[in-house]
Design a protein around this motif. Structure first.
Motif, PDB file in Angstrom:
ATOM      1  N   UNK A   1       0.809  -1.216   0.000  1.00 14.30           N
ATOM      2  CA  UNK A   1       0.000   0.000   0.000  1.00 14.30           C
ATOM      3  C   UNK A   1       0.840   1.263   0.000  1.00 14.30           C
ATOM      4  N   UNK A   2       1.902   1.286   0.819  1.00 18.03           N
ATOM      5  CA  UNK A   2       2.730   2.488   0.868  1.00 18.03           C
ATOM      6  C   UNK A   2       3.552   2.633  -0.409  1.00 18.03           C
ATOM      7  N   UNK A   3       3.966   1.519  -1.007  1.00 14.66           N
ATOM      8  CA  UNK A   3       4.697   1.585  -2.278  1.00 14.66           C
ATOM      9  C   UNK A   3       3.792   2.123  -3.379  1.00 14.66           C
ATOM     10  N   UNK A   4       2.560   1.623  -3.443  1.00 13.99           N
ATOM     11  CA  UNK A   4       1.627   2.087  -4.478  1.00 13.99           C
ATOM     12  C   UNK A   4       1.299   3.562  -4.305  1.00 13.99           C
ATOM     13  N   UNK A   5       1.076   3.994  -3.071  1.00 13.26           N
ATOM     14  CA  UNK A   5       0.714   5.384  -2.838  1.00 13.26           C
ATOM     15  C   UNK A   5       1.850   6.352  -3.071  1.00 13.26           C
TER      16      UNK A   5
ATOM     17  N   UNK B   1       5.833   5.169   6.764  1.00  9.50           N
ATOM     18  CA  UNK B   1       5.256   4.094   7.571  1.00  9.50           C
ATOM     19  C   UNK B   1       5.109   4.463   9.049  1.00  9.50           C
ATOM     20  N   UNK B   2       6.088   5.149   9.682  1.00  7.30           N
ATOM     21  CA  UNK B   2       5.858   5.540  11.076  1.00  7.30           C
ATOM     22  C   UNK B   2       4.634   6.433  11.268  1.00  7.30           C
ATOM     23  N   UNK B   3       4.273   7.204  10.267  1.00  8.50           N
ATOM     24  CA  UNK B   3       3.087   8.045  10.369  1.00  8.50           C
ATOM     25  C   UNK B   3       1.799   7.285  10.059  1.00  8.50           C
ATOM     26  N   UNK B   4       1.918   6.031   9.682  1.00  3.49           N
ATOM     27  CA  UNK B   4       0.752   5.195   9.393  1.00  3.49           C
ATOM     28  C   UNK B   4       0.504   4.150  10.475  1.00  3.49           C
ATOM     29  N   UNK B   5       1.260   4.238  11.568  1.00  2.00           N
ATOM     30  CA  UNK B   5       1.117   3.242  12.636  1.00  2.00           C
ATOM     31  C   UNK B   5      -0.289   3.280  13.231  1.00  2.00           C
ATOM     32  N   UNK B   6      -0.834   4.486  13.413  1.00  2.00           N
ATOM     33  CA  UNK B   6      -2.167   4.614  14.002  1.00  2.00           C
ATOM     34  C   UNK B   6      -3.243   3.865  13.227  1.00  2.00           C
ATOM     35  N   UNK B   7      -3.416   4.152  11.928  1.00  2.00           N
ATOM     36  CA  UNK B   7      -4.417   3.404  11.157  1.00  2.00           C
ATOM     37  C   UNK B   7      -4.159   1.905  11.114  1.00  2.00           C
ATOM     38  N   UNK B   8      -2.888   1.498  11.078  1.00  2.00           N
ATOM     39  CA  UNK B   8      -2.580   0.073  11.037  1.00  2.00           C
ATOM     40  C   UNK B   8      -2.989  -0.602  12.337  1.00  2.00           C
TER      41      UNK B   8
ATOM     42  N   UNK C   1      -0.013  11.827   2.505  1.00  2.00           N
ATOM     43  CA  UNK C   1       1.223  12.122   3.228  1.00  2.00           C
ATOM     44  C   UNK C   1       2.386  12.468   2.302  1.00  2.00           C
ATOM     45  N   UNK C   2       2.403  11.926   1.091  1.00  2.00           N
ATOM     46  CA  UNK C   2       3.561  12.138   0.226  1.00  2.00           C
ATOM     47  C   UNK C   2       3.698  13.587  -0.225  1.00  2.00           C
TER      48      UNK C   2
END
Length: 332
Positions: free
Chosen positions: A143-147, A245-252, A220-221
């Motif tokens: 997901x982070x690679x695609x975004x 990824x550290x900024x996506x810890x909450x949703x994960x 975020x990008x």
């Protein structure tokens, strides 16, 4: 040279109340995002109750085998003396409940239900946590690679997500589980069944988190800290794994707490259909399957594992809702 201006008593009284209130006190300390989220979470009593139940369930699952060893409990021990030979039902009311068997015994075999519920707890949680870790790892990375990269990379990964989402997962899981029942990959028995369930549930559920992470990454990008990393010469992998990824810890985390109960239900469904955990190994779904033939005359046998699944799923959902509200700065 001008003389310093002295503050009179009247001028001091005219200062703002906030300044007067803070005079003589210590320096105001800021709070981190984690501290703010924890303070918000503590105010949600329902979520806290769900979290306490989740912790207790995890402790029970982790300590299931030691508890059985300490109290000499055997989930497969037969108590035929507690079964009526004419009806194959437990002797006594409420499924044979007694001090020695507080939740009763199974029809026909007389195995202790409480011990089998304890044994089945670690099976359900191992499968649920293992599948969640697998699906979250794949979904977060893709997901982070695609975004972040977008373009052709985003198109390929997005179409891959659509393909996986189009699979009839339940039918596919039944087919794979039934095919691998005998043995595969050097495994057999319970390790094989658990590994197959973790792979099936985790590998085919990653697109759900992948879409969430992709959408968050698209926003975020464009943020300033990503532009700053690019300006300092940071490469793509560094930005992905150290900045985004550290900024996506909450949703994960929130999605994980909501995915675990779904995986518990999926494992119970496969065991109920006979292609998950195989008897005599105890599992909550398998116990409900065995209770189908007796629920009209011995409802206790179905109620107990059904309540175990219900309480576990409800506790994780309450915890997930509380974490979502605590980690979302826009919630009230």
């Amino acid at each position: 040279m001008t003389a310093p201006i002295e503050t009179t008593g009247a001028q001091a009284e005219a200062q703002p109340e906030a300044v007067l209130a803070g005079a003589g006190k210590g320096q105001i300390e800021g709070r981190s995002l984690g501290q703010i989220a924890w303070s918000r979470f503590k105010r949600d009593r329902v979520a806290v109750a769900g979290g306490v139940i989740v912790i207790l369930l995890i402790l029970i699952a982790v300590l299931a085998r030691p508890i059985q060893a300490i109290f000499d409990l055997d989930p497969n021990a037969l108590h035929q003396d507690l079964i009526d030979p004419n009806t194959s039902l437990p002797k006594g009311a409420w499924g044979g409940m007694s001090w020695d068997h507080p939740l009763g015994v199974e029809p026909k075999f007389g195995r202790d239900i409480a011990t089998r519920i304890l044994e089945g707890s670690w099976v359900s949680l191992v499968v649920a946590f293992g599948a969640t870790i697998l699906s979250n790892t794949i979904g977060a990375v893709l997901g982070v690679v695609a975004g972040y990269y977008g373009g052709r990379v985003d198109t390929i990964i997005s179409r891959l997500m659509d393909t996986f989402l189009a699979f009839p997962l339940l039918l596919f899981a039944i087919a794979i589980s039934a095919t691998l029942q005998g043995g595969a990959f050097g495994l057999e028995g319970l390790p094989l069944h658990i590994s197959v369930l973790i792979f099936i549930i985790g590998f085919f559920n990653w697109p759900y988190l992948g879409r969430i992470v992709r959408g968050q990454t698209l926003a975020l990008r464009e943020r300033e800290f990503v532009d700053a990393s690019r300006g300092m010469g940071a490469k793509g992998p560094y930005i992905l794994f150290r900045e985004l990824l550290p900024n996506l810890v909450g949703p994960i985390i929130v999605y994980s707490t909501l995915l675990i109960p779904t995986n518990i239900l999926f494992e119970a469904s496969l065991s109920f259909l006979g292609v998950g955990i195989q008897p005599p190994q105890a599992s909550w779904g398998g116990m409900i399957n065995q209770a189908v033939d007796y629920y009209q005359v011995d409802p206790q046998f179905m109620i107990v594992p059904g309540l175990a699944i219900f309480v576990t799923v409800l506790a994780f959902n309450l915890l997930g809702d509380g974490l979502r509200d605590a980690l979302d700065p826009r919630s009230r």
